[in-house]
Scaffold this motif. Structure first.
Motif, PDB file in Angstrom:
ATOM      1  N   ASP A   7      -3.777  54.648 -24.007  1.00 47.49           N
ATOM      2  CA  ASP A   7      -4.582  55.786 -23.548  1.00 47.49           C
ATOM      3  C   ASP A   7      -5.037  55.583 -22.102  1.00 47.49           C
ATOM      4  O   ASP A   7      -4.989  56.508 -21.275  1.00 47.49           O
ATOM      5  CB  ASP A   7      -5.810  55.968 -24.450  1.00 47.49           C
ATOM      6  CG  ASP A   7      -5.420  56.408 -25.855  1.00 47.49           C
ATOM      7  OD1 ASP A   7      -4.282  56.899 -26.032  1.00 47.49           O
ATOM      8  OD2 ASP A   7      -6.248  56.230 -26.776  1.00 47.49           O
ATOM      9  N   ALA A   8      -5.503  54.347 -21.793  1.00 51.24           N
ATOM     10  CA  ALA A   8      -5.964  54.057 -20.429  1.00 51.24           C
ATOM     11  C   ALA A   8      -4.807  54.156 -19.446  1.00 51.24           C
ATOM     12  O   ALA A   8      -4.975  54.624 -18.303  1.00 51.24           O
ATOM     13  CB  ALA A   8      -6.589  52.657 -20.379  1.00 51.24           C
ATOM     14  N   TYR A   9      -3.614  53.750 -19.896  1.00 50.92           N
ATOM     15  CA  TYR A   9      -2.429  53.809 -19.039  1.00 50.92           C
ATOM     16  C   TYR A   9      -2.043  55.264 -18.779  1.00 50.92           C
ATOM     17  O   TYR A   9      -1.674  55.644 -17.651  1.00 50.92           O
ATOM     18  CB  TYR A   9      -1.284  53.059 -19.701  1.00 50.92           C
ATOM     19  CG  TYR A   9      -0.012  53.017 -18.887  1.00 50.92           C
ATOM     20  CD1 TYR A   9       0.033  52.372 -17.657  1.00 50.92           C
ATOM     21  CD2 TYR A   9       1.156  53.627 -19.366  1.00 50.92           C
ATOM     22  CE1 TYR A   9       1.207  52.319 -16.920  1.00 50.92           C
ATOM     23  CE2 TYR A   9       2.328  53.580 -18.638  1.00 50.92           C
ATOM     24  CZ  TYR A   9       2.357  52.924 -17.413  1.00 50.92           C
ATOM     25  OH  TYR A   9       3.519  52.879 -16.683  1.00 50.92           O
ATOM     26  N   ALA A  10      -2.153  56.074 -19.823  1.00 50.96           N
ATOM     27  CA  ALA A  10      -1.816  57.497 -19.676  1.00 50.96           C
ATOM     28  C   ALA A  10      -2.768  58.197 -18.713  1.00 50.96           C
ATOM     29  O   ALA A  10      -2.387  59.139 -18.008  1.00 50.96           O
ATOM     30  CB  ALA A  10      -1.856  58.173 -21.054  1.00 50.96           C
ATOM     31  N   ALA A  11      -4.030  57.704 -18.662  1.00 52.76           N
ATOM     32  CA  ALA A  11      -5.018  58.303 -17.763  1.00 52.76           C
ATOM     33  C   ALA A  11      -4.753  57.936 -16.310  1.00 52.76           C
ATOM     34  O   ALA A  11      -5.320  58.548 -15.400  1.00 52.76           O
ATOM     35  CB  ALA A  11      -6.429  57.861 -18.160  1.00 52.76           C
ATOM     36  N   GLY A  12      -3.922  56.923 -16.085  1.00 54.71           N
ATOM     37  CA  GLY A  12      -3.587  56.538 -14.713  1.00 54.71           C
ATOM     38  C   GLY A  12      -3.456  55.034 -14.583  1.00 54.71           C
ATOM     39  O   GLY A  12      -4.418  54.305 -14.844  1.00 54.71           O
ATOM     40  N   LYS A  13      -2.281  54.582 -14.191  1.00 50.86           N
ATOM     41  CA  LYS A  13      -2.069  53.133 -14.101  1.00 50.86           C
ATOM     42  C   LYS A  13      -2.820  52.500 -12.927  1.00 50.86           C
ATOM     43  O   LYS A  13      -2.958  51.287 -12.868  1.00 50.86           O
ATOM     44  CB  LYS A  13      -0.581  52.825 -14.005  1.00 50.86           C
ATOM     45  CG  LYS A  13       0.099  53.343 -12.734  1.00 50.86           C
ATOM     46  CD  LYS A  13       1.574  52.965 -12.741  1.00 50.86           C
ATOM     47  CE  LYS A  13       2.271  53.436 -11.469  1.00 50.86           C
ATOM     48  NZ  LYS A  13       3.718  53.062 -11.478  1.00 50.86           N
ATOM     49  N   GLU A  14      -3.306  53.343 -12.009  1.00 44.42           N
ATOM     50  CA  GLU A  14      -4.092  52.822 -10.897  1.00 44.42           C
ATOM     51  C   GLU A  14      -5.590  52.881 -11.189  1.00 44.42           C
ATOM     52  O   GLU A  14      -6.407  52.472 -10.358  1.00 44.42           O
ATOM     53  CB  GLU A  14      -3.799  53.623  -9.621  1.00 44.42           C
ATOM     54  CG  GLU A  14      -2.353  53.561  -9.158  1.00 44.42           C
ATOM     55  CD  GLU A  14      -1.926  52.139  -8.802  1.00 44.42           C
ATOM     56  OE1 GLU A  14      -2.812  51.356  -8.395  1.00 44.42           O
ATOM     57  OE2 GLU A  14      -0.731  51.826  -8.947  1.00 44.42           O
ATOM     58  N   SER A  15      -5.953  53.386 -12.388  1.00 44.19           N
ATOM     59  CA  SER A  15      -7.374  53.534 -12.713  1.00 44.19           C
ATOM     60  C   SER A  15      -8.016  52.165 -12.950  1.00 44.19           C
ATOM     61  O   SER A  15      -7.369  51.205 -13.378  1.00 44.19           O
ATOM     62  CB  SER A  15      -7.543  54.406 -13.960  1.00 44.19           C
ATOM     63  OG  SER A  15      -7.032  53.732 -15.099  1.00 44.19           O
ATOM     64  N   GLN A  16      -9.342  52.127 -12.706  1.00 43.82           N
ATOM     65  CA  GLN A  16     -10.094  50.876 -12.932  1.00 43.82           C
ATOM     66  C   GLN A  16     -10.117  50.533 -14.411  1.00 43.82           C
ATOM     67  O   GLN A  16     -10.097  49.356 -14.790  1.00 43.82           O
ATOM     68  CB  GLN A  16     -11.528  51.032 -12.397  1.00 43.82           C
ATOM     69  CG  GLN A  16     -12.345  49.748 -12.433  1.00 43.82           C
ATOM     70  CD  GLN A  16     -11.763  48.661 -11.549  1.00 43.82           C
ATOM     71  OE1 GLN A  16     -11.413  48.909 -10.403  1.00 43.82           O
ATOM     72  NE2 GLN A  16     -11.631  47.453 -12.085  1.00 43.82           N
ATOM     73  N   GLU A  17     -10.142  51.558 -15.253  1.00 47.05           N
ATOM     74  CA  GLU A  17     -10.191  51.321 -16.699  1.00 47.05           C
ATOM     75  C   GLU A  17      -8.935  50.597 -17.168  1.00 47.05           C
ATOM     76  O   GLU A  17      -9.011  49.644 -17.952  1.00 47.05           O
ATOM     77  CB  GLU A  17     -10.330  52.655 -17.441  1.00 47.05           C
ATOM     78  CG  GLU A  17     -10.437  52.475 -18.949  1.00 47.05           C
ATOM     79  CD  GLU A  17     -10.591  53.793 -19.679  1.00 47.05           C
ATOM     80  OE1 GLU A  17     -10.772  53.754 -20.912  1.00 47.05           O
ATOM     81  OE2 GLU A  17     -10.521  54.849 -19.015  1.00 47.05           O
ATOM     82  N   PHE A  18      -7.773  51.012 -16.688  1.00 41.56           N
ATOM     83  CA  PHE A  18      -6.524  50.365 -17.094  1.00 41.56           C
ATOM     84  C   PHE A  18      -6.484  48.912 -16.594  1.00 41.56           C
ATOM     85  O   PHE A  18      -6.096  47.997 -17.325  1.00 41.56           O
ATOM     86  CB  PHE A  18      -5.322  51.147 -16.559  1.00 41.56           C
ATOM     87  CG  PHE A  18      -4.001  50.493 -16.862  1.00 41.56           C
ATOM     88  CD1 PHE A  18      -3.544  50.377 -18.168  1.00 41.56           C
ATOM     89  CD2 PHE A  18      -3.212  49.963 -15.834  1.00 41.56           C
ATOM     90  CE1 PHE A  18      -2.327  49.772 -18.447  1.00 41.56           C
ATOM     91  CE2 PHE A  18      -2.008  49.354 -16.100  1.00 41.56           C
ATOM     92  CZ  PHE A  18      -1.550  49.243 -17.417  1.00 41.56           C
ATOM     93  N   LYS A  19      -6.913  48.725 -15.359  1.00 41.48           N
ATOM     94  CA  LYS A  19      -6.905  47.365 -14.808  1.00 41.48           C
ATOM     95  C   LYS A  19      -7.879  46.465 -15.566  1.00 41.48           C
ATOM     96  O   LYS A  19      -7.575  45.301 -15.861  1.00 41.48           O
ATOM     97  CB  LYS A  19      -7.270  47.406 -13.324  1.00 41.48           C
ATOM     98  CG  LYS A  19      -6.216  48.074 -12.456  1.00 41.48           C
ATOM     99  CD  LYS A  19      -6.652  48.138 -10.997  1.00 41.48           C
ATOM    100  CE  LYS A  19      -5.595  48.824 -10.140  1.00 41.48           C
ATOM    101  NZ  LYS A  19      -6.035  48.933  -8.709  1.00 41.48           N
ATOM    102  N   ASP A  20      -9.063  47.031 -15.896  1.00 43.41           N
ATOM    103  CA  ASP A  20     -10.030  46.237 -16.666  1.00 43.41           C
ATOM    104  C   ASP A  20      -9.463  45.884 -18.038  1.00 43.41           C
ATOM    105  O   ASP A  20      -9.640  44.765 -18.536  1.00 43.41           O
ATOM    106  CB  ASP A  20     -11.337  47.021 -16.839  1.00 43.41           C
ATOM    107  CG  ASP A  20     -12.202  46.982 -15.585  1.00 43.41           C
ATOM    108  OD1 ASP A  20     -11.905  46.165 -14.689  1.00 43.41           O
ATOM    109  OD2 ASP A  20     -13.174  47.761 -15.514  1.00 43.41           O
ATOM    110  N   PHE A  21      -8.784  46.843 -18.661  1.00 40.82           N
ATOM    111  CA  PHE A  21      -8.210  46.611 -19.983  1.00 40.82           C
ATOM    112  C   PHE A  21      -7.191  45.462 -19.921  1.00 40.82           C
ATOM    113  O   PHE A  21      -7.181  44.574 -20.767  1.00 40.82           O
ATOM    114  CB  PHE A  21      -7.523  47.890 -20.485  1.00 40.82           C
ATOM    115  CG  PHE A  21      -7.947  48.287 -21.861  1.00 40.82           C
ATOM    116  CD1 PHE A  21      -8.702  49.419 -22.070  1.00 40.82           C
ATOM    117  CD2 PHE A  21      -7.587  47.514 -22.963  1.00 40.82           C
ATOM    118  CE1 PHE A  21      -9.098  49.790 -23.350  1.00 40.82           C
ATOM    119  CE2 PHE A  21      -7.969  47.878 -24.233  1.00 40.82           C
ATOM    120  CZ  PHE A  21      -8.736  49.018 -24.445  1.00 40.82           C
TER     121      PHE A  21
END
Length: 668
Positions: free
Chosen positions: A622-636
């Motif tokens: 889900d975090a990846y779908a929201a954007g691979k450059e997002s802070q949430e994906f990187k934190d995950f």
């Protein structure tokens, strides 16, 4: 002699030596009488050294070929003197050998001695007993080579007068154990050492607890502790014969006649020369403690006589306790060598392989040449043949102990198991190592019942479908039990070896297999259980990996050099993530061992494995779908990696960043 050489010099004891003396003087050791054995042993060693040196330089004997250890008690002066005509010491050796404790492990010894004193005080108060035996009998001193200092347990002052063989100048050393000692030149007519103990009130005179000036006391102690010393221990005995009249008849009215006789107190028969049937177990134990300056009984002994192409007698021991510095470079392994009871060498390292460095003992062979140099002796073919026979027999005895006395063998294993494992690992470099015999002696704790088991016991109870011997590494069994990699094997009912020692994995790496079964780490490479269920799960995971190829690629991009690969796995059941090492290269445990050995260039390949069936994998998607450059994906991505590190017992590189990531996730 220059005027300054005649002056008395005062020195301070090494700090640890002073502390040791204080502990000994004020300790509550009940076995104070052991000091005599230590001093006699030192005298015997000094004669051994001179005897060996004289083989190539007879002038050192100064015409005196009768080696003797002499005890001279003086009841009036409250002194006891132990003298020998051995190698003697010069000034530098007095400072080095007596003024300091030139042994490793000193601080640990002092700590143990303090602990022993504490236990002794508790025992004196009636608060602590062990098996009905007073815990004051703690045999620690000999293990650290400080036997001379035991003299201060009975003496208020000790005086040493000595002259080294081949030298002209004698020396006098004296101390009251007050933190200082003095050394001054002395006129000494003959080479050797004379130690005079100025005995305390408890050990001389009326009311003494144990009179160390009594002939009968000293004779009893010599027979008890030093009867097998190979040099005569002599002492004058004053005999009183009844008076006689002119006719030579006994007359009660006639004054008694005193007669002084020079008597030898010990039998001088080397223990190893006697038949085994005539030697009592306690005699073997006492010989071990005397000969090798030990204070505890050995765990076991091995006495053999071989005839044939090469004749030899061997008396070998496994000490009850491993020396504190056994695995350090400064530890000197090796057996004593004799030829026809003549001492040749103290530490012959070439008789036994290094993995048996804990074995103490001696070998006596008439086939060894006395005039051969030490360097040539170590390359002697006779020694190699004897050594191979001894190695084979030691391993045979250990196997018998394992089969017939498991508790005793497990005690041995707890002390020396690391040596045997190191022997297996060294077989990589030494093809002559008896790797198969050593493999049968290995013990490992397992997931079955938390008890030690052999590899044979493990393979004998393997279920029919198990294809490999599984193992996992960790600091303790609880940590291994919580590894996510344990989930699948636990579900399948497979037993796992727990490797708790850094050398364990190196050992199994050298073995590679046992009884046709390969060793398989739960945290290294791919797991293949070889059954239909595993094949199906593996196929499903491969299909999911293809569907999520870009996700895995971008997780790897976020983590960068922290990992070598990110992949999906079928080895997990309940955990979301784990970290495994690549099949090629070292494991994580090996990497840590290399780092501890100052070889950090050996790095394990870090592979982050994700459980595609866990709910967190869905959140990651889900975090990846929201954007691979997002802070949430990187934190995950970083949180999953740090979680994998923690589960494997490793500390994240940046704990502060981890805390910030957790805070951001919790805030949502």
């Amino acid at each position: 002699m220059a005027e300054e050489e005649k002056k008395q010099e005062t020195f301070r004891f090494q700090a640890e030596t002073k502390q040791l003396l204080d502990l000994m003087i004020h300790s509550i050791y009940t076995n104070h009488e052991i000091f005599l054995r230590e001093l006699i042993s030192n005298a015997s060693d000094a004669i051994d050294k001179l005897r060996f040196a004289s083989l190539t330089d007879a002038d050192l004997l100064e015409g005196d070929k009768e080696f003797t250890i002499r005890l001279t008690p003086d009841a009036k002066a409250h002194t006891l003197t132990v003298a020998d005509n051995g190698i003697g010491m010069d000034r530098e050796e007095l400072v080095k050998n007596i003024g300091t404790i030139a042994q490793s492990g000193t601080k640990e010894f002092l700590h143990k001695l303090e602990e022993a004193n504490k236990l002794a005080r508790e025992a004196e108060d009636g608060t602590r007993k062990e098996g009905g035996k007073d815990t004051t009998d703690r045999d620690l001193i000999g293990q650290f080579g400080v036997g001379f200092y035991s003299a201060f347990m009975v003496a208020d002052k000790v005086t040493i007068v000595t002259r080294k063989a081949g030298g002209q100048q004698g020396w006098k050393w004296e101390s009251e154990a007050d933190g200082t000692y003095t050394i001054e030149p002395a006129a000494v007519a003959h080479h050797g050492t004379q130690i005079t103990l100025h005995l305390g009130e408890a050990y001389a005179g009326e009311g003494a607890e144990q009179d160390m000036t009594s002939y009968w006391t000293l004779e009893g102690l010599v027979r008890k502790y030093s009867d097998f010393i190979r040099y005569p221990i002599k002492m004058e005995e004053t005999l009183e014969e009844p008076g006689k009249n002119e006719k030579g008849e006994i007359d009660e009215k006639a004054p008694a006649v005193k007669k002084v006789e020079d008597r030898t107190l010990n039998s001088m028969t080397p223990l190893w020369k006697r038949s085994k049937s005539s030697i009592k177990p306690e005699e073997y134990d006492e010989f071990f403690k005397h000969q090798f300056h030990e204070w505890e009984d050995p765990l076991c002994y091995y006495h053999t006589h071989a005839e044939g192409t090469i004749e030899y007698t061997a008396l070998l021991y496994i000490p009850g306790k491993a020396p504190a510095n056994l695995y350090f470079q400064e530890y000197e392994p090796g057996l004593q060598l004799y030829s026809r009871s003549v001492f040749i060498m103290d530490k012959c390292k070439d008789l036994l392989p290094d993995y048996l460095r804990f074995v103490k003992g001696l070998v006596d062979s008439p086939d060894l040449s006395l005039n051969i140099s030490r360097e040539l002796l170590q390359q002697n073919r006779t020694l190699r043949v004897i050594g191979k026979n001894l190695e084979k027999n030691i391993l045979k005895q250990l196997k018998e102990m394992l089969d017939k006395d498991r508790p005793k063998y497990e005690k041995f294993w707890n002390e020396y198991g690391r040596s045997l494992k190191a022997g297996v690992y060294n077989s990589i470099y030494d093809p002559e190592t008896k790797k198969e015999q050593l493999a049968d002696l290995l013990l490992f704790m397992t997931s079955k019942d938390g008890k030690l088991c052999t590899l044979k016991e493990y393979t004998d109870r393997m279920p029919a479908g198990q294809k490999a011997i599984y193992f996992a590494t960790g600091k303790d069994k609880e940590a291994i039990g919580h590894l996510p990699q344990m989930e699948t094997v636990r579900e399948k009912g497979f037993e796992v070896l727990f490797l708790l020692d850094p050398v364990d994995e190196f050992c199994l790496e050298a073995l590679q297999q046992y009884a046709g079964k390969k060793f398989q780490s739960l945290s290294r490479g791919d797991l293949d259980f070889g059954d239909a269920e595993s094949d199906t799960s593996k196929k499903e995971t491969e299909d999911l990996a293809k569907d999520n190829e870009s996700l895995l690629k971008d997780v790897k991009a976020v983590l960068g050099a922290k990992v070598n690969e990110v992949k999906l796995t079928n080895r997990l059941k309940d955990s979301p993530v784990c970290l495994v090492a690549g099949e090629a290269g070292p494991s994580f445990a090996m990497e840590q061992a290399f780092a501890a050995a100052n070889a950090p260039m050996f790095k394990a390949q870090r592979i982050l494995e994700l459980n595609p069936k866990h709910v967190l994998f869905g959140r990651l998607k889900d975090a990846y779908a929201a954007g691979k450059e997002s802070q949430e994906f990187k934190d995950f991505c970083n949180l999953l990696f740090d979680q994998a590190l923690l589960l494997d017992g490793m500390i994240p590189d940046d704990p502060a960043a981890l805390a910030q990531q957790i805070a951001r996730m919790m805030a949502k």
